[in-house]
Design a protein around this motif. Structure first.
Motif, PDB file in Angstrom:
ATOM      1  N   LEU A 296       0.756  -1.077  -0.233  1.00  0.00           N
ATOM      2  CA  LEU A 296       0.045   0.172  -0.016  1.00  0.00           C
ATOM      3  C   LEU A 296       0.621   1.195   0.158  1.00  0.00           C
ATOM      4  CD1 LEU A 296      -0.078   1.091   3.094  1.00  0.00           C
ATOM      5  CD2 LEU A 296      -1.455  -0.857   3.494  1.00  0.00           C
ATOM      6  N   ASN A 297       0.185   2.178  -0.281  1.00  0.00           N
ATOM      7  CA  ASN A 297       0.957   3.775  -0.322  1.00  0.00           C
ATOM      8  C   ASN A 297       0.561   4.467   0.763  1.00  0.00           C
ATOM      9  OD1 ASN A 297       1.980   5.918  -0.955  1.00  0.00           O
ATOM     10  ND2 ASN A 297       0.860   6.437  -2.806  1.00  0.00           N
ATOM     11  N   LYS A 298       1.071   4.633   2.053  1.00  0.00           N
ATOM     12  CA  LYS A 298       0.696   5.041   3.206  1.00  0.00           C
ATOM     13  C   LYS A 298       0.643   6.503   3.147  1.00  0.00           C
ATOM     14  CE  LYS A 298       2.925   5.958   7.230  1.00  0.00           C
ATOM     15  NZ  LYS A 298       2.257   7.132   7.755  1.00  0.00           N
ATOM     16  N   GLN A 299      -0.589   6.990   3.652  1.00  0.00           N
ATOM     17  CA  GLN A 299      -0.584   8.565   3.797  1.00  0.00           C
ATOM     18  C   GLN A 299      -0.014   9.101   4.934  1.00  0.00           C
ATOM     19  OE1 GLN A 299      -3.126   6.212   3.885  1.00  0.00           O
ATOM     20  NE2 GLN A 299      -4.976   6.584   4.994  1.00  0.00           N
ATOM     21  N   ALA A 300       0.189  10.026   4.934  1.00  0.00           N
ATOM     22  CA  ALA A 300       0.879  11.087   6.030  1.00  0.00           C
ATOM     23  C   ALA A 300      -0.360  10.985   7.171  1.00  0.00           C
ATOM     24  CB  ALA A 300       0.932  12.461   5.707  1.00  0.00           C
ATOM     25  N   ASN A 301       0.043  11.246   8.548  1.00  0.00           N
ATOM     26  CA  ASN A 301      -0.590  11.547   9.650  1.00  0.00           C
ATOM     27  C   ASN A 301      -1.406  10.152  10.022  1.00  0.00           C
ATOM     28  OD1 ASN A 301      -1.401  12.997  11.697  1.00  0.00           O
ATOM     29  ND2 ASN A 301      -3.580  13.514  10.979  1.00  0.00           N
ATOM     30  N   LEU A 302      -0.797   8.943   9.655  1.00  0.00           N
ATOM     31  CA  LEU A 302      -1.072   7.611  10.106  1.00  0.00           C
ATOM     32  C   LEU A 302      -0.081   6.936  10.732  1.00  0.00           C
ATOM     33  CD1 LEU A 302      -3.593   5.645   9.932  1.00  0.00           C
ATOM     34  CD2 LEU A 302      -2.455   4.809   7.649  1.00  0.00           C
ATOM     35  N   VAL A 303      -0.377   6.446  11.894  1.00  0.00           N
ATOM     36  CA  VAL A 303       0.351   5.557  12.781  1.00  0.00           C
ATOM     37  C   VAL A 303       0.287   4.251  12.287  1.00  0.00           C
ATOM     38  CG1 VAL A 303       0.857   4.814  14.883  1.00  0.00           C
ATOM     39  CG2 VAL A 303       0.523   7.261  14.718  1.00  0.00           C
ATOM     40  N   VAL A 304       1.363   3.528  12.195  1.00  0.00           N
ATOM     41  CA  VAL A 304       1.158   2.156  11.716  1.00  0.00           C
ATOM     42  C   VAL A 304       0.519   1.130  12.646  1.00  0.00           C
ATOM     43  CG1 VAL A 304       2.589   0.125  11.042  1.00  0.00           C
ATOM     44  CG2 VAL A 304       2.961   2.451  10.146  1.00  0.00           C
ATOM     45  N   HIS A 305       0.846   1.091  14.082  1.00  0.00           N
ATOM     46  CA  HIS A 305       0.413   0.386  14.825  1.00  0.00           C
ATOM     47  C   HIS A 305      -0.002   0.898  16.262  1.00  0.00           C
ATOM     48  CE1 HIS A 305       4.054  -0.452  17.121  1.00  0.00           C
ATOM     49  NE2 HIS A 305       4.728  -0.393  15.908  1.00  0.00           N
ATOM     50  N   PRO A 306      -1.043   0.442  17.077  1.00  0.00           N
ATOM     51  CA  PRO A 306      -1.299   1.219  18.383  1.00  0.00           C
ATOM     52  C   PRO A 306      -0.137   1.046  19.344  1.00  0.00           C
ATOM     53  CG  PRO A 306      -2.903  -0.524  17.874  1.00  0.00           C
ATOM     54  CD  PRO A 306      -1.819  -0.600  16.764  1.00  0.00           C
TER      55      PRO A 306
ATOM     56  N   MET B  89       9.570  -8.805  -6.676  1.00  0.00           N
ATOM     57  CA  MET B  89       8.622  -7.792  -7.075  1.00  0.00           C
ATOM     58  C   MET B  89       9.077  -6.263  -6.494  1.00  0.00           C
ATOM     59  SD  MET B  89       5.311 -10.185  -5.696  1.00  0.00           S
ATOM     60  CE  MET B  89       3.995  -9.231  -6.705  1.00  0.00           C
ATOM     61  N   GLU B  90       8.637  -5.439  -7.343  1.00  0.00           N
ATOM     62  CA  GLU B  90       9.039  -3.884  -6.905  1.00  0.00           C
ATOM     63  C   GLU B  90       7.922  -3.267  -7.286  1.00  0.00           C
ATOM     64  OE1 GLU B  90      12.408  -2.458  -9.306  1.00  0.00           O
ATOM     65  OE2 GLU B  90      13.852  -3.470  -7.964  1.00  0.00           O
ATOM     66  N   PHE B  91       7.668  -2.253  -6.308  1.00  0.00           N
ATOM     67  CA  PHE B  91       6.527  -1.239  -6.507  1.00  0.00           C
ATOM     68  C   PHE B  91       6.882   0.044  -6.202  1.00  0.00           C
ATOM     69  CE2 PHE B  91       4.934  -5.565  -5.122  1.00  0.00           C
ATOM     70  CZ  PHE B  91       4.020  -5.828  -5.959  1.00  0.00           C
ATOM     71  N   ILE B  92       6.353   0.973  -6.932  1.00  0.00           N
ATOM     72  CA  ILE B  92       6.605   2.414  -6.889  1.00  0.00           C
ATOM     73  C   ILE B  92       5.267   3.110  -6.447  1.00  0.00           C
ATOM     74  CG2 ILE B  92       7.228   4.494  -8.262  1.00  0.00           C
ATOM     75  CD1 ILE B  92       8.727   3.024 -10.078  1.00  0.00           C
ATOM     76  N   ALA B  93       5.460   3.806  -5.197  1.00  0.00           N
ATOM     77  CA  ALA B  93       4.330   4.500  -4.809  1.00  0.00           C
ATOM     78  C   ALA B  93       4.290   6.026  -5.068  1.00  0.00           C
ATOM     79  CB  ALA B  93       4.354   4.606  -3.171  1.00  0.00           C
ATOM     80  N   PRO B  94       3.173   6.195  -5.716  1.00  0.00           N
ATOM     81  CA  PRO B  94       3.140   7.877  -6.321  1.00  0.00           C
ATOM     82  C   PRO B  94       3.106   8.728  -5.242  1.00  0.00           C
ATOM     83  CG  PRO B  94       1.215   6.371  -7.281  1.00  0.00           C
ATOM     84  CD  PRO B  94       1.883   5.609  -6.131  1.00  0.00           C
ATOM     85  N   PHE B  95       3.803   9.882  -5.643  1.00  0.00           N
ATOM     86  CA  PHE B  95       3.643  11.004  -4.524  1.00  0.00           C
ATOM     87  C   PHE B  95       2.460  11.598  -4.253  1.00  0.00           C
ATOM     88  CE2 PHE B  95       8.038  11.629  -7.142  1.00  0.00           C
ATOM     89  CZ  PHE B  95       8.737  11.270  -5.948  1.00  0.00           C
ATOM     90  N   PRO B  96       2.421  11.844  -2.912  1.00  0.00           N
ATOM     91  CA  PRO B  96       1.268  12.669  -2.320  1.00  0.00           C
ATOM     92  C   PRO B  96       1.263  14.132  -2.964  1.00  0.00           C
ATOM     93  CG  PRO B  96       2.974  12.541  -0.534  1.00  0.00           C
ATOM     94  CD  PRO B  96       3.454  11.786  -1.816  1.00  0.00           C
ATOM     95  N   GLU B  97       0.102  14.571  -2.927  1.00  0.00           N
ATOM     96  CA  GLU B  97       0.178  16.192  -3.432  1.00  0.00           C
ATOM     97  C   GLU B  97       0.659  16.854  -2.641  1.00  0.00           C
ATOM     98  OE1 GLU B  97      -3.766  19.016  -4.296  1.00  0.00           O
ATOM     99  OE2 GLU B  97      -4.214  17.107  -3.080  1.00  0.00           O
ATOM    100  N   THR B  98       0.954  16.752  -1.485  1.00  0.00           N
ATOM    101  CA  THR B  98       1.796  17.749  -0.774  1.00  0.00           C
ATOM    102  C   THR B  98       3.346  17.945  -1.121  1.00  0.00           C
ATOM    103  OG1 THR B  98       2.366  16.192   0.765  1.00  0.00           O
ATOM    104  CG2 THR B  98       0.548  17.942   1.459  1.00  0.00           C
TER     105      THR B  98
ATOM    106  N   ALA C  44       5.511   3.606   0.083  1.00  0.00           N
ATOM    107  CA  ALA C  44       5.174   1.988  -0.026  1.00  0.00           C
ATOM    108  C   ALA C  44       5.646   1.334   1.211  1.00  0.00           C
ATOM    109  CB  ALA C  44       6.189   1.693  -1.305  1.00  0.00           C
ATOM    110  N   MET C  45       4.622   0.426   1.493  1.00  0.00           N
ATOM    111  CA  MET C  45       4.590  -0.499   2.805  1.00  0.00           C
ATOM    112  C   MET C  45       4.096  -1.822   2.476  1.00  0.00           C
ATOM    113  SD  MET C  45       3.481   1.151   6.435  1.00  0.00           S
ATOM    114  CE  MET C  45       3.534  -0.536   7.119  1.00  0.00           C
ATOM    115  N   ILE C  46       4.715  -2.601   2.973  1.00  0.00           N
ATOM    116  CA  ILE C  46       4.030  -4.152   2.551  1.00  0.00           C
ATOM    117  C   ILE C  46       3.640  -4.698   3.870  1.00  0.00           C
ATOM    118  CG2 ILE C  46       6.567  -5.300   2.916  1.00  0.00           C
ATOM    119  CD1 ILE C  46       5.380  -7.381   1.128  1.00  0.00           C
ATOM    120  N   VAL C  47       2.439  -5.281   4.003  1.00  0.00           N
ATOM    121  CA  VAL C  47       1.818  -5.804   4.824  1.00  0.00           C
ATOM    122  C   VAL C  47       1.427  -7.607   4.825  1.00  0.00           C
ATOM    123  CG1 VAL C  47      -0.190  -6.005   6.427  1.00  0.00           C
ATOM    124  CG2 VAL C  47       0.590  -3.968   5.737  1.00  0.00           C
ATOM    125  N   ALA C  48       1.763  -8.362   5.741  1.00  0.00           N
ATOM    126  CA  ALA C  48       1.537  -9.730   5.551  1.00  0.00           C
ATOM    127  C   ALA C  48       0.055 -10.230   5.954  1.00  0.00           C
ATOM    128  CB  ALA C  48       2.582 -10.517   6.213  1.00  0.00           C
TER     129      ALA C  48
END
Length: 343
Positions: free
Chosen positions: A104-114, A311-320, A156-160
């Motif tokens: 996934l392409n993680k957005q800003a202001n999002l903590v990964v886990h509690p 496998m390789e993935f490119i994450a698009p840039f955020p608008e900021t 870019a982040m990978i999750v199992a």
């Protein structure tokens, strides 16, 4: 010797007495033997963040050798255990998904886990809402999580999605077989257009929420390549050879090139490096459209945990970041920094 079976969420303070057979073992190992609901890594973090006392004195070194009859107190932040994790609808920008992984392409202001201070509205809560596959993996507060990005770092982040995939991916990260490439906008210009930053990184000695370059920390290596220079700023391509907390941010700040927008490591100073006047006004304009650090996990490469295919993935840039680069491109055409050119 007994092991505590208390739920983490029910506990504020635990007290243990060191037995004869436990004398001289490391503090983190001692606590790991007594508590089976917190990982050793988690215990080390609690030690480092001044949550452990030995004979009434705060100890921040996991390697501290405990002695017979000493009293060890552990204060546990009120972090929810896995049974309390709740699904929450959080937008997920998924780049790829199959039966084993999600990229996934993680957005800003999002903590990964509690964690302490962020009990919900994390990526984990969003994953639980997205698929019941993660409900089956709730063996701790990080179901599916293989690696992390900082709260305000995007990309870019990978999750199992299965325990087997989780194990295989964790092995790749541990063996440094994963390719991680980042993009950053930082202050200043570089004498060398490429280089390797090698230091040790550990917790800051007095500011516990920060990391710092130290003599006794863990080895860390960041490779950088200058992409383009603009007035006052440079864009970089960065390759991680280790994965320390805040590594890129600490390294660039250490060499006096903090990342634009990075509050913690000096990247929100409009007068950084003697910048003043119209130039300072220009930096402030950039900071207004860049509420978080301009650091983006641009590319992620790994071997698929089942097929072993690369496998390789490119994450698009955020608008900021897109907007910031657009302003920088415009600044290249206006080196005099006319008062009204950005309007």
């Amino acid at each position: 010797m007994t092991t505590s079976n208390l739920e983490v969420s029910e506990v504020r303070l635990l007290t243990f007495i060191v037995s004869e057979e436990e004398e001289n073992i490391r503090l983190d190992k001692f606590l790991a033997q007594r508590i089976n609901r917190i990982s050793r890594t988690g215990l080390q973090k609690l030690i480092e963040t001044e949550n452990v006392k030995v004979s009434g004195e705060i100890v921040t070194k996991s390697s501290f050798p405990v002695q017979i009859d000493q009293e060890v107190e552990l204060e546990i932040p009120n972090i929810p255990d896995e049974t309390q994790l709740i699904p929450q609808e959080i937008p997920l920008d998924i780049l790829y998904e199959d039966e084993s992984v999600i990229v996934l392409n993680k957005q800003a202001n999002l903590v990964v886990h509690p964690a302490a201070g962020n009990f919900d509205n994390t990526l984990v809560n969003g994953l639980l809402y997205y698929s019941n596959q993660f409900e089956k993996m709730k063996i701790n507060v990080r179901p599916g999580i293989v690696h992390r990005l900082d709260k305000h770092t995007t990309g870019a982040m990978i999750v199992a999605k299965t325990p087997h995939a989780h194990m295989r991916l964790c092995e790749q990260f541990a063996n440094r077989e994963v390719s991680k490439e980042y993009f950053a906008i930082c202050f200043g210009h570089f004498e060398e257009k490429s280089g390797l930053i090698e230091t040790n990184i550990a917790h800051h000695p007095t500011k516990r929420h920060r990391m710092a370059v130290t003599k006794e920390g863990k080895e860390s290596r960041t490779e950088y390549y200058v992409l383009k220079e603009y007035p006052l700023f440079t864009t970089l391509r960065l390759l991680l050879h280790t994965g320390r907390t805040h590594q890129i941010r600490v390294h660039l700040s250490h060499i006096n090139h903090p990342i634009l927008g990075d509050t913690t490591y000096g990247g929100r100073k409009s007068k950084f490096g003697g910048i003043d006047g119209v130039k300072s006004h220009f930096v402030n304009r950039l900071l207004k459209i860049m509420p978080n650090q301009a650091l983006h996990s641009r590319q992620l490469g790994f071997h698929h945990p089942i097929s072993n295919q690369w496998m390789e993935f490119i994450a698009p840039f955020p608008e900021t970041i897109q907007n910031a680069v657009s302003i920088l491109e415009k600044s290249s055409e206006n080196p005099i920094f006319q008062e009204d050119w950005w309007e």
